[in-house]
Design an enzyme around this catalytic site. Sequence first.
Site, PDB file in Angstrom:
ATOM      1  N   SER A 184       0.852  -1.195   0.000  1.00 54.56           N
ATOM      2  CA  SER A 184       0.000   0.000   0.000  1.00 54.56           C
ATOM      3  C   SER A 184       0.887   1.244   0.000  1.00 54.56           C
ATOM      4  O   SER A 184       2.072   1.163  -0.327  1.00 54.56           O
ATOM      5  CB  SER A 184      -0.934  -0.015   1.214  1.00 54.56           C
ATOM      6  OG  SER A 184      -1.933   0.963   1.075  1.00 54.56           O
ATOM      7  N   ASN A 185       0.343   2.385   0.327  1.00 54.53           N
ATOM      8  CA  ASN A 185       1.134   3.617   0.361  1.00 54.53           C
ATOM      9  C   ASN A 185       0.553   4.595   1.375  1.00 54.53           C
ATOM     10  O   ASN A 185      -0.456   4.301   2.013  1.00 54.53           O
ATOM     11  CB  ASN A 185       1.199   4.238  -1.043  1.00 54.53           C
ATOM     12  CG  ASN A 185      -0.191   4.520  -1.564  1.00 54.53           C
ATOM     13  OD1 ASN A 185      -0.890   5.388  -1.065  1.00 54.53           O
ATOM     14  ND2 ASN A 185      -0.610   3.751  -2.562  1.00 54.53           N
ATOM     15  N   GLU A 186       1.207   5.747   1.513  1.00 54.19           N
ATOM     16  CA  GLU A 186       0.888   6.703   2.589  1.00 54.19           C
ATOM     17  C   GLU A 186      -0.258   7.670   2.269  1.00 54.19           C
ATOM     18  O   GLU A 186      -0.468   8.625   3.004  1.00 54.19           O
ATOM     19  CB  GLU A 186       2.132   7.533   2.919  1.00 54.19           C
ATOM     20  CG  GLU A 186       3.215   6.787   3.674  1.00 54.19           C
ATOM     21  CD  GLU A 186       2.758   6.367   5.063  1.00 54.19           C
ATOM     22  OE1 GLU A 186       2.060   7.155   5.718  1.00 54.19           O
ATOM     23  OE2 GLU A 186       3.085   5.237   5.455  1.00 54.19           O
TER      24      GLU A 186
END
Length: 222
Positions: free
Chosen positions: A25-27
């Site tokens: 995933s990512n921020e």
Amino acid sequence: MNKKITFLILSGPTKEYIDPVRYISNESSGRMGSALAEVAIKKGYDVIFISGPAKVLPKDVKVIDVLTALDMFKATQLNFKKANIVINAAAVADYRSAKISKHKIKKDCTSSLMTIKLKQNPDIIKYCGENKKNQVIVGFALETKDLIKNALIKLKNKSLDLVIANGVGAFNSKNATVNIITPNSILEIKNRNKNIIAEKIINETVRIFKNIKLCKDNSRRL
Ligand code: C5P
């Protein structure tokens, strides 16, 4: 006129599972997408809002929850025709695990290296660009180098009407520096709150949409 414009806004990160407990995933916080939805609602437009698992969600907007890029793609395809303006502020994972293990992957004590095969996800905003009919399609470009150059390539390759180019500093923060790019203009907005940036983007997309409509009406009259 206002009431007739429907926005389709995509927001937040996507989660691509590798096994039942791990994911890629990512921020992305969902802040930009939420700000865009809130501004559009405040101006009296309709909003269809699709969000990955985000920390920030808009007030007074029904949210279509999705998890993966494939889910987001399906939800976008279902709602695409209802939209006049599509804005993809979501940080969609470009790749997913080619195989999701049914069980938690165990540590292999015979090797310190492990390989996960990744498969490319569909490019959602490219699909919108290629299938648009009098719709305004807006993408974001987050780059660590050659920001404007890469954003202009995206604008062309994905058949977009507008690209919002920003650096990594825009991730997960309240303020951002962005470049609002059309095929013939670049407007830089330096270190401003995402609500102010959202207002500019919504106004610009509506201006482009009204222009497209005007051109179509004029050509019909000729
Ligand atoms: O090519 P890149 O992923 O940097 O493009 C950024 C734009 O494309 C963003 O608007 C992003 O949300 C969108 N995107 C997409 N589907 C993907 C990957 C990115 O719609 N699989």
